[in-house]
Design an enzyme around this catalytic site. Sequence first.
Site, short mmCIF file in Angstrom:
data_model
loop_
_atom_site.label_atom_id
_atom_site.label_comp_id
_atom_site.label_asym_id
_atom_site.label_seq_id
_atom_site.Cartn_x
_atom_site.Cartn_y
_atom_site.Cartn_z
N GLU A 174 0.84 -1.19 0.00
CA GLU A 174 0.00 0.00 0.00
C GLU A 174 0.88 1.25 0.00
O GLU A 174 2.00 1.23 0.53
CB GLU A 174 -0.89 -0.02 1.26
CG GLU A 174 -1.75 1.23 1.43
CD GLU A 174 -2.81 1.10 2.52
OE1 GLU A 174 -2.88 0.04 3.18
OE2 GLU A 174 -3.58 2.06 2.69
N ASN A 233 -6.65 1.49 2.91
CA ASN A 233 -7.34 2.76 3.12
C ASN A 233 -6.92 3.81 2.08
O ASN A 233 -7.72 4.65 1.67
CB ASN A 233 -7.04 3.29 4.52
CG ASN A 233 -7.52 2.34 5.60
OD1 ASN A 233 -8.39 1.51 5.37
ND2 ASN A 233 -6.94 2.45 6.80
N ASN A 284 -12.31 -0.95 -0.58
CA ASN A 284 -11.60 -1.46 0.59
C ASN A 284 -12.32 -1.05 1.87
O ASN A 284 -12.60 0.14 2.06
CB ASN A 284 -10.18 -0.88 0.63
CG ASN A 284 -9.42 -1.29 1.88
OD1 ASN A 284 -9.04 -2.45 2.03
ND2 ASN A 284 -9.20 -0.35 2.80
N GLU A 285 -12.63 -2.00 2.74
CA GLU A 285 -13.21 -1.73 4.06
C GLU A 285 -14.24 -0.59 4.01
O GLU A 285 -14.18 0.36 4.81
CB GLU A 285 -12.10 -1.44 5.08
CG GLU A 285 -11.18 -2.62 5.27
CD GLU A 285 -10.17 -2.48 6.42
OE1 GLU A 285 -10.04 -1.39 7.01
OE2 GLU A 285 -9.51 -3.49 6.74
N TYR A 329 -6.67 -8.95 11.61
CA TYR A 329 -5.41 -8.64 12.30
C TYR A 329 -5.59 -9.08 13.73
O TYR A 329 -6.67 -8.91 14.31
CB TYR A 329 -5.12 -7.13 12.26
CG TYR A 329 -4.84 -6.60 10.87
CD1 TYR A 329 -3.59 -6.74 10.29
CD2 TYR A 329 -5.84 -5.94 10.15
CE1 TYR A 329 -3.32 -6.25 9.02
CE2 TYR A 329 -5.59 -5.44 8.88
CZ TYR A 329 -4.34 -5.60 8.32
OH TYR A 329 -4.07 -5.11 7.06
N GLU A 353 -6.40 -9.18 3.46
CA GLU A 353 -5.48 -8.58 4.44
C GLU A 353 -5.47 -9.48 5.67
O GLU A 353 -6.54 -9.78 6.21
CB GLU A 353 -5.92 -7.17 4.86
CG GLU A 353 -5.71 -6.12 3.79
CD GLU A 353 -6.02 -4.70 4.27
OE1 GLU A 353 -5.83 -4.40 5.47
OE2 GLU A 353 -6.45 -3.90 3.42
N GLN A 372 1.50 -6.22 5.55
CA GLN A 372 1.91 -5.92 4.20
C GLN A 372 3.30 -6.51 3.98
O GLN A 372 3.75 -7.28 4.82
CB GLN A 372 1.86 -4.40 4.00
CG GLN A 372 0.43 -3.85 4.20
CD GLN A 372 0.27 -2.40 3.86
OE1 GLN A 372 1.15 -1.76 3.31
NE2 GLN A 372 -0.90 -1.84 4.21
O1 AHR Z 1 -2.89 -2.71 6.25
C1 AHR Z 1 -3.13 -1.55 6.97
C2 AHR Z 1 -4.57 -1.09 6.88
O2 AHR Z 1 -5.39 -1.97 7.58
C3 AHR Z 1 -5.18 -1.06 5.50
O3 AHR Z 1 -4.90 0.12 4.82
C4 AHR Z 1 -6.64 -1.16 5.77
O4 AHR Z 1 -7.35 -1.76 4.73
C5 AHR Z 1 -6.72 -1.92 7.08
O5 AHR Z 1 -7.53 -1.25 7.98
#
Ligand code: AHR
Length: 493
Positions: free
Chosen positions: A25, A70, A170-171, A237, A283, A328
């Site tokens: 990103e 994001n 995205n999100e 995450y 992700e 990432q």
């Molecule tokens: O990977 C970091 C961020 O985590 C990304 O930009 C977003 O999609 C997620 O909230």
Amino acid sequence: MTRIAIDPSRPIGHLDRKVFGGFVEHLGRCIYGGLYDEGSPLRDDRGFRKDVLSLLRELRMGVLRWPGGNFVSNYHWADGIGPKDARPMRPELAWGGEESNRFGTDEYLAYCAELGTEPYICLNMGTGTLEEALAWVEYCNDARDTYWAGLRRRNGRDEPWRVTYWGLGNEMYGDWQVGALSADEYVREATRWARAIRMLDPGAKLVSCGMNGWNEWDRVVIDGMAGLTDYHSLHIYTGSEDYWTNVLAPHQAERAIDCARSLLRRAAYRQKLATPPRIAYDEWNVWYRNMTGALEERYDFTDALAVATYLNIFVRNCDWVRMANLAQMVNAIAPIVTTPETATVQPIWYPVLLHAQAALEVAVDVHVSGPVVDAELSAGPSRWPHRVSDLGPFTLVDAAATVNAHRRRIALTLVNRSPEEPETVELIVRDYALEGEASIRTVTAESSNKSRVLPGVEAASLEQGSVAAKDGRVVVTLPPRSFTVIEGDLADD
Ligand code: AHR
């Protein structure tokens, strides 16, 4: 003692190499000062850092997602094509700062080509328009003599780039996302986009924007989009200072996959779809220390055990998880760290590398019986609302297995999560026999070969060895807190 019974006659499914995918990103030093650095003596003539490129090449990624995250919800792709000095500088809303646009679509697609990985572009459904999205698809993929395809040719690329995978935002559910939408608004908008993109490029594979798998957002989006998409995305995450919470939290991905699979099956049945969309875990990672700024997380070996477990879970569920993107790859929550002089790797690098190297074509059934984790779960502080205590008991050793198409080679990936104790495992392959010498690669935090490590970046150690099969079985002792890959030949029993 742990006994692991593998049954090659019970395949889970073909393992898609896109499960070993990545994500980069425009964030912190991921692109600029990471994989791309026009001022670096380590760059090639396109500005790609050669040391980063060669590390990424080792990971044999099946797919690489870009440009966010994001970031994409405020990204206008046409700013990032053509002569670099004419590209506009723009304010960047997701992370703050400015975007120079010097790394754009053609640079990204050349990067994917260099790595031999499939591109996967996420579309801007925040400030972006459908017209802009269609122009992006036309620029990348159209073989005709049309306006945007012509511009691509003038920018030096005659052949279409052939981008297959496109993410519909995205999100889009989150208030941190520029232009966030409600689930109903998203379905209305994404439906218009999906239909139009398919008209322009019937080969495009589309990814609907999912949340965590069990949320109402996922239900509404899956019901609304299943007939128009090929994948539903999930993000996860996890992370905690508490050892067991950190190491076991990835099992929350099993709950997510279970829930999303049920929603996808339900939608397919009710809508009479021949095939439901599959899951793109686009992700995933351990992330809990640096939540703002450049997200330069420093990983330790406990995080590597979690990453190894995530990958085992994706392999075990590869009938549904057809893509997964480590978020990432460089500097920002990443296995690879750069300085102006060098690039090195963090402990989470090793499970990603070994999984990608060892995985064979077909994932097969594995049954683990042995000691279970005896700890108070979710005792520690967690950044994320993940509770896994209802999912256990968890075996100390987590395992996944793949075989080649002819069932003549087997690869096992084993995580010993015991913090202090070695664990002996016996491998039994039903209806087959392990024969000859099996090769063993083990990675631990205990370091005898601390190579490629910078101050502040923890070392890990990779040891190689072998063990002779006896009576068709293999017995191996796994060190505490370790990740091990065992690869061997199979014969008929
Ligand atoms: O990977 C970091 C961020 O985590 C990304 O930009 C977003 O999609 C997620 O909230």
